[in-house]
Scaffold this active site. Structure first.
Site, PDB file in Angstrom:
ATOM      1  N   ARG A  93       0.838  -1.205   0.000  1.00  0.00           N
ATOM      2  CA  ARG A  93       0.000   0.000   0.000  1.00  0.00           C
ATOM      3  C   ARG A  93       0.870   1.251   0.000  1.00  0.00           C
ATOM      4  O   ARG A  93       0.560   2.256  -0.657  1.00  0.00           O
ATOM      5  CB  ARG A  93      -0.930  -0.021   1.220  1.00  0.00           C
ATOM      6  N   THR A 135      11.741  13.887   4.875  1.00  0.00           N
ATOM      7  CA  THR A 135      12.322  13.531   6.170  1.00  0.00           C
ATOM      8  C   THR A 135      13.843  13.474   6.104  1.00  0.00           C
ATOM      9  O   THR A 135      14.421  13.040   5.108  1.00  0.00           O
ATOM     10  CB  THR A 135      11.777  12.165   6.627  1.00  0.00           C
ATOM     11  N   GLY A 140      12.312  14.777  11.516  1.00  0.00           N
ATOM     12  CA  GLY A 140      11.181  13.932  11.183  1.00  0.00           C
ATOM     13  C   GLY A 140       9.877  14.652  11.432  1.00  0.00           C
ATOM     14  O   GLY A 140       9.276  15.229  10.530  1.00  0.00           O
ATOM     15  N   ILE A 166      13.196   7.412   2.828  1.00  0.00           N
ATOM     16  CA  ILE A 166      12.535   7.863   1.604  1.00  0.00           C
ATOM     17  C   ILE A 166      12.129   6.646   0.772  1.00  0.00           C
ATOM     18  O   ILE A 166      12.966   5.925   0.228  1.00  0.00           O
ATOM     19  CB  ILE A 166      13.454   8.799   0.794  1.00  0.00           C
ATOM     20  N   ARG A 252      -1.985  10.685   4.483  1.00  0.00           N
ATOM     21  CA  ARG A 252      -2.634  10.357   5.759  1.00  0.00           C
ATOM     22  C   ARG A 252      -4.056   9.873   5.546  1.00  0.00           C
ATOM     23  O   ARG A 252      -4.530   8.973   6.253  1.00  0.00           O
ATOM     24  CB  ARG A 252      -2.618  11.596   6.661  1.00  0.00           C
ATOM     25  N   GLN A 288     -15.914 -18.521  25.392  1.00  0.00           N
ATOM     26  CA  GLN A 288     -16.381 -17.150  25.621  1.00  0.00           C
ATOM     27  C   GLN A 288     -15.245 -16.135  25.499  1.00  0.00           C
ATOM     28  O   GLN A 288     -15.423 -15.043  24.935  1.00  0.00           O
ATOM     29  CB  GLN A 288     -17.046 -17.047  26.998  1.00  0.00           C
ATOM     30  N   LEU A 347      -4.136 -16.918  17.811  1.00  0.00           N
ATOM     31  CA  LEU A 347      -3.385 -17.926  17.082  1.00  0.00           C
ATOM     32  C   LEU A 347      -2.297 -18.589  17.931  1.00  0.00           C
ATOM     33  O   LEU A 347      -1.630 -19.515  17.460  1.00  0.00           O
ATOM     34  CB  LEU A 347      -2.752 -17.319  15.825  1.00  0.00           C
ATOM     35  N   GLY A 348      -2.123 -18.117  19.153  1.00  0.00           N
ATOM     36  CA  GLY A 348      -1.125 -18.704  20.026  1.00  0.00           C
ATOM     37  C   GLY A 348       0.268 -18.646  19.428  1.00  0.00           C
ATOM     38  O   GLY A 348       0.627 -17.702  18.726  1.00  0.00           O
ATOM     39  N   GLU A 372       4.144   9.822   8.327  1.00  0.00           N
ATOM     40  CA  GLU A 372       3.078  10.789   8.023  1.00  0.00           C
ATOM     41  C   GLU A 372       2.451  11.339   9.306  1.00  0.00           C
ATOM     42  O   GLU A 372       1.252  11.631   9.357  1.00  0.00           O
ATOM     43  CB  GLU A 372       1.982  10.190   7.121  1.00  0.00           C
TER      44      GLU A 372
END
Length: 393
Positions: A93, A135, A140, A166, A252, A288, A347-348, A372
């Site tokens: 992404r 940055t 930063g 970068i 963002r 539960q 998932l332990g 960001e």
């Protein structure tokens, strides 16, 4: 029925057919090209560059920009695409974010017609990769303290400085570099952006290794040593920090959606595992305490998805304010990382392996939560909005 079991509020019903088509197209790509290989890419710390042309073909690069070969999709469609990409992996992404929301947006928002015509069609087509160099090693959260400088010498600009973290820099053909420039009229320095072809003498990008997060991605250190550029390399519009900040707002916004993709994927992994894993004679899902974990995680997911959708509708309507983006970035990253950590507990011990995604997502989100704008920065943005008092220093 909603596509995802985690959609307890039928949020899907609030999307148009076109928006759902965009979402499903990106989800199919992630299922087919990312999920079968992401554990290996993450383990080997490899960014799969072979995916970039396919991502361009899907219209992901500059997806929310108009003209110059860009897809011109809505903010909500872009957000849905980012949710699906990050359900695959945050690093992938981030590729879309660096290319479109940062590098391409900088040229689209602040560039000249010549700069836009030269670079945006190639970047939208994946023929040129861009990076966004803001940055620095010691700058930063406070970019106003950057030490990279550009000075004018006749008909040229000369850039010197360092940048860090970068994305895509060592593979990029063009870098948007932000530097301090002496403004004689104002009697002070002002931040300006420059379009820098990465084959320019004096530009060096070195991949950062040894990362424990965002391993299936690429971040670099940049050295700028007497990088000489023509006078027209400067971005002519919006001098000052509002230039890069407007691009950060785009990134963002995408993160607010993307983080929920990682969270949703972690919950679905926990749901699948808990249905199959037998303990004390019955599946984990039948206990539960397990159900409480699954419910608590999914409630936070749905809240975050509604925040992202509200941001997207406001962005499309032209009513989105910057502090609203901070709500999404702060809340959704914070919620997502807690969801992924909790999903891992379902998932332990098996959850610490690459066979399951929650811990990989949690590790990636350590970076997403930081870049960001850190939690602290967004907290102070919202504190300023609430009180009217700036408390950044």
């Amino acid at each position: 029925m909603p596509t995802h079991r985690t959609d307890l509020l039928n949020i899907e019903s609030q999307f148009s057919a076109e928006e759902l088509q965009t979402r499903d197209r990106i989800a199919e790509f992630v299922d087919r090209r990312v999920r079968p290989h992401i554990a290996q890419w993450y383990d080997e710390a490899v960014l799969p560059l072979e995916l970039l042309p396919e991502m361009a073909e899907l219209g992901l690069f500059g997806m929310h920009l108009s003209g110059y070969g860009c897809a011109g999709r809505s903010a909500v469609e872009y957000g849905l695409a980012m949710q699906e990409m990050e359900a695959g992996d945050s690093g992938l992404r981030t590729v879309v974010s660096v290319q479109g929301s940062l590098a391409m947006s900088a040229i689209h928002k602040h560039g000249s017609q010549e700069q836009m015509q030269q670079w945006l069609p190639k970047m939208a087509a994946g023929e040129a990769i861009g990076c966004f160099a803001l940055t620095e090693p010691s700058a930063g959260s406070d970019p106003s303290s950057m030490t990279t400088r550009a000075r004018r010498e006749g008909e040229e600009w000369v850039l010197n400085g360092q940048k860090r973290w970068i994305g895509l820099a060592s593979e990029a053909q063009v870098a948007i570099v932000w530097a301090q420039v002496a403004d004689e009229q104002a009697g002070k320095d002002v931040v300006r952006g420059f379009v820098v072809p990465t084959d320019t003498a004096g530009f060096t990008a070195t991949p950062i290794t040894g990362k424990l997060s965002m391993r299936a991605s690429l971040q670099c250190d940049i050295e700028l040593t007497d990088v000489r550029l023509p006078a027209e390399a400067i971005l002519p519009e919006n001098p000052g920090l509002r230039g890069p900040f407007s691009c950060l707002s785009e990134a963002r916004y995408g993160i607010a959606w993307g983080a929920m993709g990682a969270a949703r994927d972690a919950i679905e992994s926990a749901l699948d595992y808990s249905a199959e894993r037998m303990q004390f004679g019955k599946p984990l899902a039948g206990y539960q305490l397990t159900q409480k974990k699954l419910v608590d995680m999914t409630l936070e997911l749905n809240k975050g998805q509604l925040i992202a959708l509200n941001l997207g509708r406001a962005k499309d309507a032209g009513t989105l304010e910057n502090h609203m983006i901070s709500v999404g970035k702060l809340n959704n990253c914070r919620a997502a990382i807690e969801i992924c950590r909790e999903a891992r507990t379902v998932l332990g011990g098996n959850g610490i392996t690459g066979d399951h995604p929650p811990l990989r997502h949690a590790n990636n989100l350590e970076s997403v939560r930081t870049y960001e704008g850190t939690d602290e920065v967004h907290t102070l943005i919202l504190g300023h909005q609430l009180t009217g008092e700036p408390a950044f220093r």
